[in-house]
Design a protein around this motif. Structure first.
Motif, mmCIF file in Angstrom:
data_model
loop_
_atom_site.group_PDB
_atom_site.id
_atom_site.type_symbol
_atom_site.label_atom_id
_atom_site.label_comp_id
_atom_site.label_asym_id
_atom_site.label_seq_id
_atom_site.Cartn_x
_atom_site.Cartn_y
_atom_site.Cartn_z
ATOM 1 N N UNK A 134 0.854 -1.200 0.000
ATOM 2 C CA UNK A 134 0.000 0.000 0.000
ATOM 3 C C UNK A 134 0.880 1.236 0.000
ATOM 4 N N UNK A 135 0.480 2.211 -0.802
ATOM 5 C CA UNK A 135 1.223 3.464 -0.806
ATOM 6 C C UNK A 135 0.642 4.450 -1.791
ATOM 7 N N UNK A 136 1.013 5.702 -1.603
ATOM 8 C CA UNK A 136 0.569 6.773 -2.487
ATOM 9 C C UNK A 136 1.766 7.662 -2.833
ATOM 10 N N UNK A 137 1.967 7.894 -4.117
ATOM 11 C CA UNK A 137 2.969 8.855 -4.586
ATOM 12 C C UNK A 137 2.214 9.940 -5.343
ATOM 13 N N UNK A 138 2.398 11.188 -4.918
ATOM 14 C CA UNK A 138 1.635 12.299 -5.487
ATOM 15 C C UNK A 138 2.599 13.416 -5.872
ATOM 16 N N UNK A 139 2.618 13.766 -7.153
ATOM 17 C CA UNK A 139 3.483 14.837 -7.629
ATOM 18 C C UNK A 139 2.676 16.136 -7.742
ATOM 19 N N UNK A 140 3.267 17.243 -7.315
ATOM 20 C CA UNK A 140 2.653 18.548 -7.557
ATOM 21 C C UNK A 140 3.319 19.144 -8.792
ATOM 22 N N UNK A 141 2.582 19.134 -9.880
ATOM 23 C CA UNK A 141 3.076 19.602 -11.167
ATOM 24 C C UNK A 141 2.625 21.050 -11.387
ATOM 25 N N UNK A 142 2.196 21.392 -12.575
ATOM 26 C CA UNK A 142 1.739 22.743 -12.903
ATOM 27 C C UNK A 142 0.958 22.700 -14.203
ATOM 28 N N UNK A 143 -0.010 23.606 -14.346
ATOM 29 C CA UNK A 143 -0.721 23.696 -15.621
ATOM 30 C C UNK A 143 0.236 24.064 -16.753
ATOM 31 N N UNK A 144 1.399 24.640 -16.408
ATOM 32 C CA UNK A 144 2.406 24.948 -17.431
ATOM 33 C C UNK A 144 2.937 23.688 -18.108
ATOM 34 N N UNK A 145 2.742 22.533 -17.480
ATOM 35 C CA UNK A 145 3.202 21.286 -18.078
ATOM 36 C C UNK A 145 2.467 20.958 -19.371
ATOM 37 N N UNK A 146 1.218 21.413 -19.489
ATOM 38 C CA UNK A 146 0.431 21.116 -20.685
ATOM 39 C C UNK A 146 0.008 22.372 -21.441
ATOM 40 N N UNK A 147 0.192 23.547 -20.829
ATOM 41 C CA UNK A 147 -0.136 24.803 -21.489
ATOM 42 C C UNK A 147 0.910 25.832 -21.094
ATOM 43 N N UNK A 148 2.133 25.699 -21.626
ATOM 44 C CA UNK A 148 3.262 26.491 -21.128
ATOM 45 C C UNK A 148 3.270 27.933 -21.631
ATOM 46 N N UNK A 149 3.841 28.793 -20.777
ATOM 47 C CA UNK A 149 4.150 30.157 -21.170
ATOM 48 C C UNK A 149 5.574 30.180 -21.746
ATOM 49 N N UNK A 150 5.790 30.969 -22.772
ATOM 50 C CA UNK A 150 7.114 31.036 -23.395
ATOM 51 C C UNK A 150 8.181 31.517 -22.430
ATOM 52 N N UNK A 151 7.783 32.383 -21.475
ATOM 53 C CA UNK A 151 8.760 32.950 -20.546
ATOM 54 C C UNK A 151 9.260 31.950 -19.519
ATOM 55 N N UNK A 152 8.567 30.819 -19.373
ATOM 56 C CA UNK A 152 8.954 29.811 -18.386
ATOM 57 C C UNK A 152 9.194 28.461 -19.062
ATOM 58 N N UNK A 153 9.938 28.476 -20.156
ATOM 59 C CA UNK A 153 10.143 27.253 -20.924
ATOM 60 C C UNK A 153 10.800 26.140 -20.130
#
Length: 266
Positions: A134-153
């Protein structure tokens, strides 16, 4: 989730602290992690005052020494970890005027900070979860992962790698009782944003009022369909669901919680 054991990285403030508080309120024994001892201890005391159980781990996850110290402290705190929340991350620099302004060193640093730190902690704690079934692995990602801003490539690319990692890990954990999921926050309010809101307000509205900057950002920058800023509790609630038995039938998924700001299906 009573008596489960969690490590929430980057939980001395902001989203991570709220995740730790909410997990503790559900009966989870939580290891608070950060680089500043006073801030880490403050969150732990807050949880204990509310009747929860908390321990602390100090370490900079961009260094071998910091990761090793964090792993050892988390193991010693409650005898193991059942829920790993990889919340540490962020952009290695301020926004750039163009995509081409970020150095190669910045790209590498962003990947180490947002992705490799998570890999190291997964390798440290998931084998024990598999043994216990039993276990849980949870990543905190960002909406930038699928809809990125050019300034934060660089940041967006590192978070996209984290989403990919989440899915590949779920396949590696098939049939083990351990799940791998993630959360993609949109713009979430923390006090650190106030200076940016003041800057926006001064430039765009002609005032130094942070709320004027917030209103401008919501209308003209993030283009949300929900008319408020996200709050740390919005992300913490999703993490608590993913950490709970209610999510047993869910793995390899990254939830988008961004107030409707991402203009795509995925």
């Amino acid at each position: 989730m009573k008596e489960r054991r969690a490590l929430v990285t980057g939980s001395s403030s902001g989203i991570g602290a709220e995740i730790a508080r909410m997990l503790a309120a559900e009966g989870v024994r939580v290891v608070i992690h950060g680089r500043d001892q006073a801030r880490v201890q403050a969150v732990a005391r807050e949880i204990e005052t509310a009747g929860g159980q908390a321990a602390t781990a100090l370490g900079d996850l961009t260094t071998d020494e910091g990761i090793t110290a964090t792993i050892e402290a988390a193991r010693q705190a409650f005898g193991g970890i059942d829920i790993l929340v990889n919340n540490v991350g962020g952009s290695a620099s301020v926004a750039h005027s163009t995509w081409f302004d970020a150095s190669l060193d910045e790209w590498g640093e962003s990947y180490r900070h947002n992705t490799l730190a998570a890999v190291r902690l997964i390798q440290a704690f998931v084998p024990g979860m598999r043994e216990r079934r039993w276990g849980r692995v949870i990543q905190i990602s960002s909406r930038n992962a699928i809809s990125p801003h050019a300034q934060f490539g660089a940041y967006a690319a590192a978070k996209a790698a984290l989403n990919n990692l989440t899915l590949s890990l779920s396949k590696a954990l098939a049939g083990t009782g351990v799940t791998s999921n993630g959360v993609m926050p949109g713009l979430i309010y923390t006090p650190q944003l106030d200076s940016w809101f003041v800057e926006v307000a001064q430039k765009q509205v002609g005032t130094a009022e942070p709320r004027a900057g917030q209103a401008y950002v919501l209308k003209n920058v993030v283009h949300q369909t929900v008319e408020r800023l996200g709050q740390p509790r919005d992300i913490a609630a999703a993490v608590c669901y993913l950490a709970s038995p209610l999510s047993d039938f869910m793995t390899g998924t990254t939830l988008r919680i961004d107030g409707g700001a991402t203009p795509t299906v995925g």
